[in-house]
Design a protein around this motif. Structure first.
Motif, PDB file in Angstrom:
ATOM      1  N   ASP A   1       0.829  -1.207   0.000  1.00 30.43           N
ATOM      2  CA  ASP A   1       0.000   0.000   0.000  1.00 30.43           C
ATOM      3  C   ASP A   1       0.864   1.258   0.000  1.00 30.43           C
ATOM      4  OD1 ASP A   1      -2.260  -1.529   0.021  1.00 30.43           O
ATOM      5  OD2 ASP A   1      -2.622  -1.355   2.177  1.00 30.43           O
ATOM      6  N   LEU A   2       1.892   1.271   0.833  1.00 35.33           N
ATOM      7  CA  LEU A   2       2.761   2.450   0.920  1.00 35.33           C
ATOM      8  C   LEU A   2       3.495   2.688  -0.389  1.00 35.33           C
ATOM      9  CD1 LEU A   2       4.172   4.709   2.499  1.00 35.33           C
ATOM     10  CD2 LEU A   2       5.848   3.004   3.276  1.00 35.33           C
ATOM     11  N   PHE A   3       4.124   1.633  -0.922  1.00 37.84           N
ATOM     12  CA  PHE A   3       4.894   1.777  -2.159  1.00 37.84           C
ATOM     13  C   PHE A   3       3.992   2.176  -3.330  1.00 37.84           C
ATOM     14  CE2 PHE A   3       8.349  -1.419  -0.608  1.00 37.84           C
ATOM     15  CZ  PHE A   3       8.818  -0.446   0.250  1.00 37.84           C
ATOM     16  N   THR A   4       2.770   1.616  -3.377  1.00 36.86           N
ATOM     17  CA  THR A   4       1.830   1.953  -4.451  1.00 36.86           C
ATOM     18  C   THR A   4       1.460   3.425  -4.378  1.00 36.86           C
ATOM     19  OG1 THR A   4       0.920  -0.292  -4.454  1.00 36.86           O
ATOM     20  CG2 THR A   4      -0.418   1.438  -5.465  1.00 36.86           C
ATOM     21  N   PHE A   5       1.148   3.905  -3.181  1.00 40.19           N
ATOM     22  CA  PHE A   5       0.808   5.322  -3.004  1.00 40.19           C
ATOM     23  C   PHE A   5       1.960   6.214  -3.441  1.00 40.19           C
ATOM     24  CE2 PHE A   5       1.252   9.114  -0.347  1.00 40.19           C
ATOM     25  CZ  PHE A   5       0.087   9.790  -0.680  1.00 40.19           C
ATOM     26  N   GLN A   6       3.185   5.865  -3.038  1.00 38.57           N
ATOM     27  CA  GLN A   6       4.336   6.700  -3.363  1.00 38.57           C
ATOM     28  C   GLN A   6       4.591   6.744  -4.866  1.00 38.57           C
ATOM     29  OE1 GLN A   6       7.384   4.889  -0.897  1.00 38.57           O
ATOM     30  NE2 GLN A   6       7.020   6.338   0.774  1.00 38.57           N
ATOM     31  N   VAL A   7       4.506   5.595  -5.517  1.00 35.65           N
ATOM     32  CA  VAL A   7       4.737   5.549  -6.969  1.00 35.65           C
ATOM     33  C   VAL A   7       3.666   6.357  -7.698  1.00 35.65           C
ATOM     34  CG1 VAL A   7       4.720   4.044  -8.994  1.00 35.65           C
ATOM     35  CG2 VAL A   7       6.004   3.370  -6.961  1.00 35.65           C
ATOM     36  N   GLU A   8       2.409   6.173  -7.300  1.00 36.45           N
ATOM     37  CA  GLU A   8       1.319   6.891  -7.968  1.00 36.45           C
ATOM     38  C   GLU A   8       1.421   8.393  -7.743  1.00 36.45           C
ATOM     39  OE1 GLU A   8      -2.266   5.130  -6.544  1.00 36.45           O
ATOM     40  OE2 GLU A   8      -2.120   3.365  -7.850  1.00 36.45           O
ATOM     41  N   GLU A   9       1.801   8.798  -6.533  1.00 41.77           N
ATOM     42  CA  GLU A   9       1.930  10.218  -6.233  1.00 41.77           C
ATOM     43  C   GLU A   9       2.994  10.862  -7.110  1.00 41.77           C
ATOM     44  OE1 GLU A   9       2.074  13.074  -2.305  1.00 41.77           O
ATOM     45  OE2 GLU A   9       3.316  11.270  -2.287  1.00 41.77           O
ATOM     46  N   ILE A  10       4.102  10.183  -7.276  1.00 41.75           N
ATOM     47  CA  ILE A  10       5.186  10.742  -8.112  1.00 41.75           C
ATOM     48  C   ILE A  10       4.791  10.711  -9.584  1.00 41.75           C
ATOM     49  CG2 ILE A  10       7.583  10.457  -8.828  1.00 41.75           C
ATOM     50  CD1 ILE A  10       8.131   9.275  -6.037  1.00 41.75           C
ATOM     51  N   GLN A  11       4.156   9.613 -10.023  1.00 42.41           N
ATOM     52  CA  GLN A  11       3.751   9.506 -11.427  1.00 42.41           C
ATOM     53  C   GLN A  11       2.727  10.573 -11.797  1.00 42.41           C
ATOM     54  OE1 GLN A  11       2.426   5.425 -11.706  1.00 42.41           O
ATOM     55  NE2 GLN A  11       4.420   4.710 -12.490  1.00 42.41           N
ATOM     56  N   GLU A  12       1.748  10.809 -10.911  1.00 37.16           N
ATOM     57  CA  GLU A  12       0.700  11.798 -11.185  1.00 37.16           C
ATOM     58  C   GLU A  12       1.290  13.204 -11.337  1.00 37.16           C
ATOM     59  OE1 GLU A  12      -2.124  11.486  -8.062  1.00 37.16           O
ATOM     60  OE2 GLU A  12      -2.913   9.534  -8.736  1.00 37.16           O
ATOM     61  N   ALA A  13       2.398  13.445 -10.679  1.00 32.83           N
ATOM     62  CA  ALA A  13       3.030  14.764 -10.775  1.00 32.83           C
ATOM     63  C   ALA A  13       3.658  15.006 -12.137  1.00 32.83           C
ATOM     64  CB  ALA A  13       4.088  14.914  -9.690  1.00 32.83           C
ATOM     65  N   GLN A  14       3.979  13.923 -12.884  1.00 34.30           N
ATOM     66  CA  GLN A  14       4.567  14.017 -14.228  1.00 34.30           C
ATOM     67  C   GLN A  14       5.752  15.004 -14.241  1.00 34.30           C
ATOM     68  OE1 GLN A  14       1.278  14.982 -16.860  1.00 34.30           O
ATOM     69  NE2 GLN A  14       0.618  12.859 -16.975  1.00 34.30           N
ATOM     70  N   LEU A  15       6.667  14.748 -13.377  1.00 34.32           N
ATOM     71  CA  LEU A  15       7.830  15.617 -13.248  1.00 34.32           C
ATOM     72  C   LEU A  15       8.747  15.514 -14.450  1.00 34.32           C
ATOM     73  CD1 LEU A  15       8.696  14.846  -9.519  1.00 34.32           C
ATOM     74  CD2 LEU A  15       7.491  16.856 -10.388  1.00 34.32           C
ATOM     75  N   ARG A  16       9.394  16.621 -14.780  1.00 27.79           N
ATOM     76  CA  ARG A  16      10.386  16.643 -15.842  1.00 27.79           C
ATOM     77  C   ARG A  16      11.683  17.221 -15.288  1.00 27.79           C
ATOM     78  NH1 ARG A  16       6.462  19.696 -17.815  1.00 27.79           N
ATOM     79  NH2 ARG A  16       7.909  21.444 -18.108  1.00 27.79           N
ATOM     80  N   VAL A  17      12.794  16.642 -15.659  1.00 27.63           N
ATOM     81  CA  VAL A  17      14.090  17.149 -15.214  1.00 27.63           C
ATOM     82  C   VAL A  17      14.286  18.558 -15.763  1.00 27.63           C
ATOM     83  CG1 VAL A  17      16.593  16.820 -15.325  1.00 27.63           C
ATOM     84  CG2 VAL A  17      15.098  14.834 -15.059  1.00 27.63           C
ATOM     85  N   GLY A  18      14.651  19.493 -14.921  1.00 27.26           N
ATOM     86  CA  GLY A  18      14.847  20.885 -15.321  1.00 27.26           C
ATOM     87  C   GLY A  18      13.593  21.727 -15.212  1.00 27.26           C
ATOM     88  N   GLU A  19      12.461  21.094 -14.887  1.00 25.25           N
ATOM     89  CA  GLU A  19      11.186  21.805 -14.834  1.00 25.25           C
ATOM     90  C   GLU A  19      11.177  22.877 -13.751  1.00 25.25           C
ATOM     91  OE1 GLU A  19       6.424  20.821 -14.060  1.00 25.25           O
ATOM     92  OE2 GLU A  19       7.947  19.247 -13.807  1.00 25.25           O
ATOM     93  N   GLU A  20      11.763  22.580 -12.599  1.00 23.41           N
ATOM     94  CA  GLU A  20      11.705  23.527 -11.491  1.00 23.41           C
ATOM     95  C   GLU A  20      12.399  24.840 -11.852  1.00 23.41           C
ATOM     96  OE1 GLU A  20      12.363  23.541  -6.640  1.00 23.41           O
ATOM     97  OE2 GLU A  20      13.545  22.165  -7.883  1.00 23.41           O
ATOM     98  N   ASP A  21      13.542  24.755 -12.522  1.00 28.49           N
ATOM     99  CA  ASP A  21      14.253  25.979 -12.925  1.00 28.49           C
ATOM    100  C   ASP A  21      13.412  26.802 -13.903  1.00 28.49           C
ATOM    101  OD1 ASP A  21      16.404  25.326 -11.351  1.00 28.49           O
ATOM    102  OD2 ASP A  21      17.496  24.327 -12.970  1.00 28.49           O
ATOM    103  N   GLN A  22      12.715  26.112 -14.827  1.00 29.93           N
ATOM    104  CA  GLN A  22      11.859  26.813 -15.787  1.00 29.93           C
ATOM    105  C   GLN A  22      10.698  27.515 -15.079  1.00 29.93           C
ATOM    106  OE1 GLN A  22      10.690  23.769 -18.562  1.00 29.93           O
ATOM    107  NE2 GLN A  22      12.757  23.549 -19.421  1.00 29.93           N
ATOM    108  N   LEU A  23      10.116  26.849 -14.110  1.00 29.96           N
ATOM    109  CA  LEU A  23       8.998  27.433 -13.366  1.00 29.96           C
ATOM    110  C   LEU A  23       9.439  28.652 -12.563  1.00 29.96           C
ATOM    111  CD1 LEU A  23       7.274  24.151 -12.132  1.00 29.96           C
ATOM    112  CD2 LEU A  23       6.295  25.807 -13.747  1.00 29.96           C
ATOM    113  N   LEU A  24      10.599  28.543 -11.947  1.00 28.43           N
ATOM    114  CA  LEU A  24      11.117  29.671 -11.178  1.00 28.43           C
ATOM    115  C   LEU A  24      11.362  30.880 -12.077  1.00 28.43           C
ATOM    116  CD1 LEU A  24      13.590  27.783  -8.811  1.00 28.43           C
ATOM    117  CD2 LEU A  24      11.486  28.966  -8.120  1.00 28.43           C
TER     118      LEU A  24
END
Length: 567
Positions: A192-215
């Motif tokens: 349950d814990l691992f499933t929640f963590q994976v889904e939470e990160i996947q739903e965020a659809q993070l991209r490398v370098g995205e934070e710098d672009q947003l800032l």
């Protein structure tokens, strides 16, 4: 070897510095003169337990410092120092320990502050102190297997390294299998814990370098009005009627009219023309940017919400988007293992079974080689004991087959050293020997063997010759001198036979001055050495007979040392 020892405000020692030589150094003196205090100082310098009771009365702290010279660049102490970040100065190691009147210690190795634990670990690689009633490595059953392996040499070392490499894989697979075979409730919670963590990160659809672009986007949105106003002002300054570009256009036309008349004006006219067209292009770009600029307050909220989400995920899973995605991969792998654990358990169980087959072969090979080494060691020890007039003693290495259980870093062997000192008596564990004289001789026999294999640079014997005399005393003296051919040996002794074998003879005496007691140290040479041996034989009164006997003893010792060193 221990080259120099400095002691200050320690017990009854005010201040003392002594240099030691290679080979055998013997410390003699009257009972209570402070011989054992020197050994106590070395013991504390190498990490022994200390307290404010060691501080000389009236002083604030006791100071101990030792200089060691290690000629072997592959000595184990250098790796220990490197592992804890201590600088190595060629072949020199300096240990220092200050004991404050609060009872706390300040420890340094080559000038670097270290814990008492690190000082003790490094000190154990340099000095081995043995007193008649002090528990040492040889008197520890658990250490016997390591001593036997050292004695066995390179052939066993190669086999043991292969076994340990295999054993490391075995432990890894056993650990992973244990995780997979935990109880169902724990597994369900983890899934349950691992499933929640994976889904939470996947739903965020993070991209490398995205934070710098947003800032960067947030910065622009927060400064939109300022940017818009400044760009509009710049556009007006360049292109509005009767502004900059009009004046530059007039200048361009004027210069072009005279460029045919004055050749010097031709290049200047071209430069002004280029500037005019560049400013014109810049103005058009500003106009396009201004036409497209539109302030969207909702977009700022979107950007800030996205950044807040990234910060939340960073607090949970990593310091950056890259680390968060790496954590996702790691958890996904663990989740896959748990979801498909039945298949995983079967596969791991089979791998462990295969490794156990190989482990058993390697462990049996270790046992076989240890038994061969044990036989050779027993013969070597028996030979040493005979030289120490323990002809009736028997020594053996006992393999405890009944104690074999799970695999460990040493294979499957459990063993200890056994000895019988009297005919008709069954062998007993070495650790159970009680007789002081027998224990001293047994210890010297073992030291004679293991001093070649342990890598210790200095060995200290604190009155190990107590309780012996006559021919046994001479045998012990020669044995100590023999050990000194492989390691530096410092020995406190009351036996003239031992003192006669010394390469360096130091006499310790106690003096009273100004209602205070001081321990003094003097190197004894030439005629004074014979006098000190005579005093050791007869007490305070030195006679011509004892003096003559001392000279003969020194002459005999000189010849015996030549034989030992050529052996």
């Amino acid at each position: 070897m221990l080259k120099e020892l400095s002691i200050k405000n320690f017990a009854i020692i005010d201040e003392l510095t002594v240099s030691f030589e290679e080979g055998l150094t013997v410390l003699t003196g009257e009972t209570g003169a402070g011989k054992s205090i020197i050994i106590d100082a070395v013991h504390l310098l190498c990490g022994g337990r200390g307290s404010q009771e060691f501080i000389r009365h009236g002083a604030k702290k006791a100071e101990l410092e030792g200089l060691f010279i290690i000629s072997n660049p592959s000595h184990s102490v250098f790796k220990k120092m490197t592992d804890v970040g201590i600088d190595i100065d060629e072949d020199t190691i300096i240990l220092r320990r200050d004991i404050n009147d609060s009872g706390k210690s300040v420890c340094r190795v080559n000038g670097k502050l270290v814990t008492i634990g690190i000082l003790r670990e490094i000190g154990a690689s340099l000095i081995d102190i043995h007193g008649q009633h002090e528990s040492q490595e040889l008197m520890d059953d658990k250490a016997h297997i390591y001593l036997l392996d050292q004695f066995a040499g390179e052939e066993l070392k190669v086999v043991k390294e292969a076994y340990k490499e295999l054993f490391a894989k075995y432990k890894k697979w056993k650990k992973e299998l244990a995780i997979l075979t935990e109880n169902e409730q724990q597994i369900a919670h983890k899934i349950d814990l691992f499933t929640f963590q994976v889904e939470e990160i996947q739903e965020a659809q993070l991209r490398v370098g995205e934070e710098d672009q947003l800032l960067e986007e947030k910065k622009k949105l927060l400064n939109f009005h300022k940017v818009f106003d400044k760009m509009s002002s710049a556009y007006e300054a360049i292109l509005a009627e009767s502004r900059g570009l009009d004046y530059i256009g007039t200048a361009m036309a004027d210069l072009k009219d005279i460029s045919d008349v004055d050749k010097n004006m031709h290049e200047l006219s071209e430069n002004v023309s280029s500037a005019f067209y560049m400013l014109q292009d810049a103005a058009y770009q500003l106009k396009n940017e201004l036409d497209e600029m539109e302030y969207d307050s909702n977009q700022l909220l979107v950007v800030e919400d996205r950044l807040a989400l990234i910060q939340t995920l960073k607090r949970k899973y990593g310091a950056s988007i890259e680390e968060i995605l790496q954590y996702q991969e790691k958890v996904q792998h663990s989740l896959d293992q748990l979801v498909n654990r039945d298949e995983q358990i079967q596969r791991m169980t089979e791998k462990i079974r295969q490794i156990e087959i190989d482990l058993e072969l390697e462990a049996n090979d270790l046992t076989d080689k240890r038994k061969i080494a044990a036989s050779l060691l027993s013969e070597a020890i028996m030979e040493q004991l005979q030289e120490l007039y323990m002809e009736k003693a028997t020594f053996s290495v006992m393999f405890h087959e009944s104690l074999k259980s799970a695999y460990n870093e040493n294979g499957l062997d459990e063993l200890s050293f056994y000895i019988s000192t009297n005919v008709g008596e069954p062998p007993k564990a070495l650790t159970k020997i009680a007789s002081g004289g027998e224990l001293s001789r047994m210890m010297l026999a073992l030291k004679s063997i293991f001093s070649k294999h342990q890598g210790i640079t200095s060995i200290i014997f604190d009155e190990v010759d107590t309780g012996v005399s006559g021919r046994v005393a001479q045998a012990i003296a020669e044995k100590i001198a023999a050990i000194a051919t492989n390691s530096q040996v410092l020995c406190i002794s009351h036996l003239s036979q031992v003192a006669a074998m010394a390469d360096q003879h130091l006499m310790i005496k106690k003096e009273v001055a100004g209602n205070r007691t001081f321990t003094m140290l003097e190197e004894v040479t030439d005629e004074k050495r014979a006098e000190e041996l005579s005093r050791m034989m007869s007490g305070a009164e030195i006679t011509s007979t004892t003096l003559q006997h001392s000279k003969e003893l020194l002459k005999l010792a000189k010849n015996r040392k030549k034989v030992l060193r050529n052996a």
